[in-house]
Design an enzyme around this catalytic site. Structure first.
Site, short mmCIF file in Angstrom:
data_model
loop_
_atom_site.label_atom_id
_atom_site.label_comp_id
_atom_site.label_asym_id
_atom_site.label_seq_id
_atom_site.Cartn_x
_atom_site.Cartn_y
_atom_site.Cartn_z
N GLU A 1 -2.32 6.55 8.68
CA GLU A 1 -2.82 7.44 7.89
C GLU A 1 -3.88 8.12 8.52
OE1 GLU A 1 -4.06 5.54 4.15
OE2 GLU A 1 -5.83 4.84 5.12
N LYS B 1 0.77 -1.17 -0.10
CA LYS B 1 0.03 -0.13 0.01
C LYS B 1 0.79 1.41 -0.05
CE LYS B 1 -4.21 -1.66 2.34
NZ LYS B 1 -3.92 -3.17 2.24
N ARG C 1 -7.66 -8.33 -8.79
CA ARG C 1 -8.32 -9.37 -8.75
C ARG C 1 -9.86 -9.15 -8.94
NH1 ARG C 1 -10.76 -9.13 -3.82
NH2 ARG C 1 -9.53 -8.53 -2.10
#
Length: 639
Positions: free
Chosen positions: A189, A116, A281
């Site tokens: 975050e 990420k 996916r």
């Protein structure tokens, strides 16, 4: 051309892929663990290959065994489904190296989005808005969200409301990330508690075409995992929707994406959106996109893998589709997962499996299947399409309420209440929706209560009946007595007589028995006719009505006084593995204080002190596997 496809997964996603393969004339190969030897996906495949063992680490996560199974079965392509190895770049490359077709994006694209933190940097460089990682938590606005860099599915995530919670959250997130993803990197975050989770379905071919195939709202979540999803995302201004689609396409082009994938965004209250991650996916919630577009995304995945070109433009959505994930879990007990036998799972409303508009059921669970601790607790996805959003919500809520679900506890009642909640219908969605409305959504009740218990008693009596009705007497006598406990702990003492004048039930004056057998009871109260379908499995009694279901436990009339548990004893609420402990013998503890954590069904669950007192016994250590009801610890309560 693909002739034989192996699905490197299990459950409903394997069955979903097989459904499309059958329509295309492609042979199918399943892999299965030992617990899945008789599972629906194993039975439906043309060929099934055993992966010896029970845990995912020994079976579905063993890429070498999966590829060996494909070669042994003569498969020429591998579809990863979702979860397990679906976003593992090394596995994708190994499939290609084995000479097999990979139904997914290039390994390099998977690797680019695998972290990420790296993905955020790549997206920022491509001009996609991102929520920057926090470099100095001490100077950041609270709350913060700790996330696993290689994570997904809510694992390795912790919300921090106070700075003194940060160290513990980082430690726990790192441990969970290392265990689930083999990578303990975490980052922080800013947490937006009322943000919306909106995503864009992507489809790209090898000829440079990238489609943004509509969007979805996935804001109704628990433990950072989606529960209700819908397409299209409601209430988005046209300009904002166009911006989301453009950002998603830019993200796909930045990494040379091919195949089906999803760009996920967080939408803030001020209308700005931020890139969260890209799922390389097929998504669990892809059926809602299929319902509003008429596309078969699995068929398009296969076509792209065979080199076909996407022609024209992505279709515009028609109507609204909503998907509810039915889990074996108890929302009122901190989403505690449930295990056991699914005695009956029946969606009584007219529906299709894995395809079509109207009502659709995607499930990998059948009657008699066992829900174990080894895999995710999702039983099924139920999807409703309608021309309007309110109509779709009504159709889905009604189908869930009418379903017969006999076995482990489920979140069915929470789903029904969510779909009927005024805030949901008014499109007031955000990722804290279930927490905000928890008191209403998880409140006791929802079934027929005392009348359902009476129906259960009458069905039991009918099942035992020989020549005369149970309880029938020519002369006055003592009433028949049955005792039941509802799922919320309420107890019912049912007392009734069957006389020449009909039913006489204490607490139900004027109630008329129209008919009764072991499986169905019809009662009339005044002008209202009530029909109850009754099923008993062991000491559990399931009473189904068009308005909803009631689950009862039949109790002994005279309980054994020896069957008593010390109120300070902490028993394992489920089978699982002790992950860590947070206290030692002799500690003074307070009610609700976490003492240890159990891991089961890919989630961690806190075991807390039942009251203020002293921890006098701690009988487990990290790494120990425990069964349901195992004594874990003892707290001596304060006098």
């Amino acid at each position: 051309m693909i002739t034989n496809l192996l699905v490197a997964n299990r459950g409903e996603i394997a069955r979903r892929v097989f459904r499309t393969c059958r329509s295309l004339g492609i042979a199918t190969t399943a892999v299965h663990s030992d617990p899945d030897a008789a599972a629906p996906h194993t039975r439906e495949a043309d060929t099934a290959v055993r992966l010896p063992g029970a845990t995912p680490a020994d079976t579905y996560l063993r890429g070498d065994l999966v590829i060996g199974a494909a070669l042994a079965a003569g498969a020429d392509a591998v579809h990863p489904g979702y979860g397990f190895l679906s976003e593992n770049a090394a596995f994708a490359q190994a499939v290609l190296d084995a000479g097999l077709t990979w139904i997914g994006p290039p390994p390099a694209a998977i690797a680019a989005m695998g972290s990420k933190t790296a993905a955020k940097a790549l997206m920022a460089a491509a001009g996609v808005p991102v929520l920057a990682a926090v470099t100095d938590p001490a100077e950041a606005d609270l709350p913060l969200l700790v996330k696993a860099a290689a994570g997904g599915g809510g694992r390795g995530m912790r919300v921090v409301h106070r700075l003194d919670e940060l160290a513990g959250a980082l430690t726990a997130a790192r441990a969970e990330a290392a265990k689930n993803f083999g990578d303990d990197e975490v980052f922080c975050e800013r947490y937006l508690p009322t943000g919306r989770h909106v995503e864009v379905q992507l489809l790209a071919d090898t000829h440079g075409t990238v489609w943004a195939v509509g969007d979805r709202d996935c804001s109704v979540q628990r433990r950072h995992q989606k529960v209700v999803e819908e397409a299209p995302a409601p209430g988005l201004p046209a300009e904002l929707r166009a911006g989301l689609h453009a950002a998603a396409v830019a993200a796909a082009r930045a990494i040379g994406y091919v195949g089906a994938g999803t760009a996920e965004f967080l939408l803030a209250e001020d209308g700005r959106f931020y890139f969260l991650e890209m799922n390389t996916r097929l998504q669990v919630e892809h059926p809602v996109t299929e319902a509003v577009t008429g596309l078969d995304l699995v068929a398009l995945q296969l076509a792209v893998a065979e080199g076909e070109k996407l022609t024209g433009e992505a279709p515009e959505p028609v109507g609204c589709a909503i998907e509810a994930r039915l889990y074996a879990e108890d929302p009122a007990q901190d989403w505690r997962p449930a295990t056991g036998t699914v005695h009956r799972f029946e969606l009584r409303s007219p529906h299709d499996e894995f395809t079509g508009r109207g009502l659709r059921l995607d499930s990998g669970t059948g009657n008699g299947d066992e829900i174990t601790v080894h895999y995710d607790a999702m039983l099924a996805k139920v999807v409703a399409w309608a021309p309007t959003r309110p109509a779709a919500a009504r159709r889905l809520a009604d189908a869930l309420a009418r379903a017969r679900i006999h076995g482990p506890a489920t979140n069915r009642e929470l789903l029904v209440r969510t779909l009927r909640h005024p805030a949901f219908l008014a499109e007031r969605l955000h990722t804290g929706f279930l927490t905000e409305h928890a008191a209403v959504l998880t409140a006791p009740g929802g079934g027929a209560g005392e009348l359902a218990a009476l129906a259960a008693a009458l069905a039991d009596a009918a099942g035992r009946r020989t020549a005369l009705p149970s309880g029938w007497r020519n002369l006055p006598s003592q009433p028949q007595v049955r005792r039941y406990r509802a799922a919320d702990g309420a107890e019912f003492d049912v007392r009734y007589r069957l006389t020449r004048d009909g039913l006489q039930a204490e607490g139900h004056p004027g109630t008329v028995l129209e008919s009764a057998d072991a499986e169905r009871v019809v009662l009339r109260t005044g002008q209202l006719r009530h029909a109850f379908d009754v099923a008993r499995h062991g000491d559990r009694v399931y009473v189904d009505t068009p308005a909803g279901a009631t689950v009862l436990t039949a109790l002994e009339r005279f309980p054994d006084p020896a069957a008593h548990t010390d109120p300070g004893a902490l028993l394992a609420p489920m089978p699982g593995t002790v992950v860590r402990t947070a206290a030692v013998v002799g500690d003074i503890v307070t009610a609700g204080q976490p003492l240890l954590w159990l891991e089961a069904m890919k989630m961690e669950h806190r075991v807390t002190a039942p009251a203020d007192g002293v921890l006098t016994e701690l009988l487990v250590t990290p790494g120990r596997q425990v069964e349901l009801g195992t004594l874990l610890a003892v707290v001596q309560r304060k006098p």
